[in-house]
Design a protein around this motif. Structure first.
Motif, PDB file in Angstrom:
ATOM      1  N   SER A   1      28.518 -15.166  24.878  1.00  0.00           N
ATOM      2  CA  SER A   1      28.828 -15.064  23.449  1.00  0.00           C
ATOM      3  C   SER A   1      29.851 -13.974  23.143  1.00  0.00           C
ATOM      4  N   GLY A   2      30.370 -13.324  24.187  1.00  0.00           N
ATOM      5  CA  GLY A   2      31.370 -12.275  23.977  1.00  0.00           C
ATOM      6  C   GLY A   2      30.805 -10.866  23.881  1.00  0.00           C
TER       7      GLY A   2
ATOM      8  N   PRO B   1      19.802  -6.898  26.109  1.00  0.00           N
ATOM      9  CA  PRO B   1      20.610  -6.688  27.305  1.00  0.00           C
ATOM     10  C   PRO B   1      21.887  -5.879  27.081  1.00  0.00           C
ATOM     11  N   THR B   2      22.197  -5.550  25.827  1.00  0.00           N
ATOM     12  CA  THR B   2      23.342  -4.682  25.566  1.00  0.00           C
ATOM     13  C   THR B   2      22.947  -3.214  25.726  1.00  0.00           C
ATOM     14  N   ARG B   3      21.658  -2.960  25.905  1.00  0.00           N
ATOM     15  CA  ARG B   3      21.146  -1.599  26.101  1.00  0.00           C
ATOM     16  C   ARG B   3      20.678  -1.460  27.540  1.00  0.00           C
ATOM     17  N   TRP B   4      20.647  -0.229  28.043  1.00  0.00           N
ATOM     18  CA  TRP B   4      20.297  -0.019  29.446  1.00  0.00           C
ATOM     19  C   TRP B   4      19.017   0.816  29.580  1.00  0.00           C
ATOM     20  N   ILE B   5      18.410   0.621  30.747  1.00  0.00           N
ATOM     21  CA  ILE B   5      17.269   1.424  31.195  1.00  0.00           C
ATOM     22  C   ILE B   5      17.641   1.911  32.589  1.00  0.00           C
ATOM     23  N   ALA B   6      17.359   3.161  32.907  1.00  0.00           N
ATOM     24  CA  ALA B   6      17.642   3.698  34.235  1.00  0.00           C
ATOM     25  C   ALA B   6      16.472   3.416  35.169  1.00  0.00           C
ATOM     26  N   LYS B   7      16.790   2.926  36.358  1.00  0.00           N
ATOM     27  CA  LYS B   7      15.789   2.669  37.403  1.00  0.00           C
ATOM     28  C   LYS B   7      16.282   3.286  38.702  1.00  0.00           C
ATOM     29  N   PRO B   8      15.408   3.910  39.471  1.00  0.00           N
ATOM     30  CA  PRO B   8      15.831   4.455  40.764  1.00  0.00           C
ATOM     31  C   PRO B   8      15.915   3.358  41.825  1.00  0.00           C
TER      32      PRO B   8
ATOM     33  N   ILE C   1      32.392   0.187  30.284  1.00  0.00           N
ATOM     34  CA  ILE C   1      32.808  -0.643  29.146  1.00  0.00           C
ATOM     35  C   ILE C   1      34.296  -0.467  28.874  1.00  0.00           C
ATOM     36  N   ASP C   2      34.775   0.775  28.913  1.00  0.00           N
ATOM     37  CA  ASP C   2      36.197   1.038  28.675  1.00  0.00           C
ATOM     38  C   ASP C   2      37.066   0.302  29.686  1.00  0.00           C
ATOM     39  N   LEU C   3      36.698   0.363  30.962  1.00  0.00           N
ATOM     40  CA  LEU C   3      37.474  -0.356  31.975  1.00  0.00           C
ATOM     41  C   LEU C   3      37.411  -1.863  31.742  1.00  0.00           C
ATOM     42  N   LEU C   4      36.238  -2.385  31.433  1.00  0.00           N
ATOM     43  CA  LEU C   4      36.091  -3.818  31.161  1.00  0.00           C
ATOM     44  C   LEU C   4      37.048  -4.251  30.052  1.00  0.00           C
ATOM     45  N   GLN C   5      37.079  -3.491  28.976  1.00  0.00           N
ATOM     46  CA  GLN C   5      37.909  -3.866  27.828  1.00  0.00           C
ATOM     47  C   GLN C   5      39.403  -3.694  28.110  1.00  0.00           C
TER      48      GLN C   5
END
Length: 136
Positions: A79-80, A112-119, A12-16
């Motif tokens: 939507s930003g 979709p602003t939250r994540w789930i870890a998947k292998p 996120i930091d790099l994106l911004q």
């Protein structure tokens, strides 16, 4: 190392920092020894030689002979908002190079602003796409 909020925040930091609001894709990966690498999408003005955001980070790890253990990719949506992106098929194949235990962030279906870890083991060996049979 496994996916955590620090990894997602690095993307996120790099994106911004790299892109104007509303445009861009960035990624971050962890290596087994705790290094964190980031990368930004490359979309050249001419031609079709673009590269996924994960590519730069993957190549940094590969160049240094590091074992990739986790990856997160983020982008602005229409939507930003900043959302989590499931790796594209080719990036799933690239990450699978380090085995099925490599974790990737995928968007939470409820937000979709939250994540789930998947292998990576959840990737289809024939299509390279994320298998979600455990969620059906």
């Amino acid at each position: 190392m496994k996916i955590d909020q620090r990894l997602v925040d690095a993307a996120i930091d790099l994106l911004q920092r790299r892109f104007p609001p509303g445009y861009g894709v960035a990624a971050a990966i962890y290596t087994a020894d705790g290094d964190l690498f980031t990368g930004a999408v490359f979309e050249p003005e001419y031609g079709g030689g673009g590269l996924c955001a994960e590519t730069g980070a993957i190549l940094q790890a590969h160049t240094l002979n590091k074992q990739v253990t986790a990856s997160a990719c983020v982008a602005y949506d229409g939507s930003g908002r900043i959302v989590i992106l499931t790796p594209c098929g080719i990036c799933q194949e690239r990450l699978r190079h380090w085995g099925g235990a490599v974790e990737v962030a995928v968007p939470d279906p409820a937000d979709p602003t939250r994540w789930i870890a998947k292998p990576c083991a959840k990737f289809s060996p024939t299509t390279g796409l994320m298998c979600l049979e455990d969620e059906r």
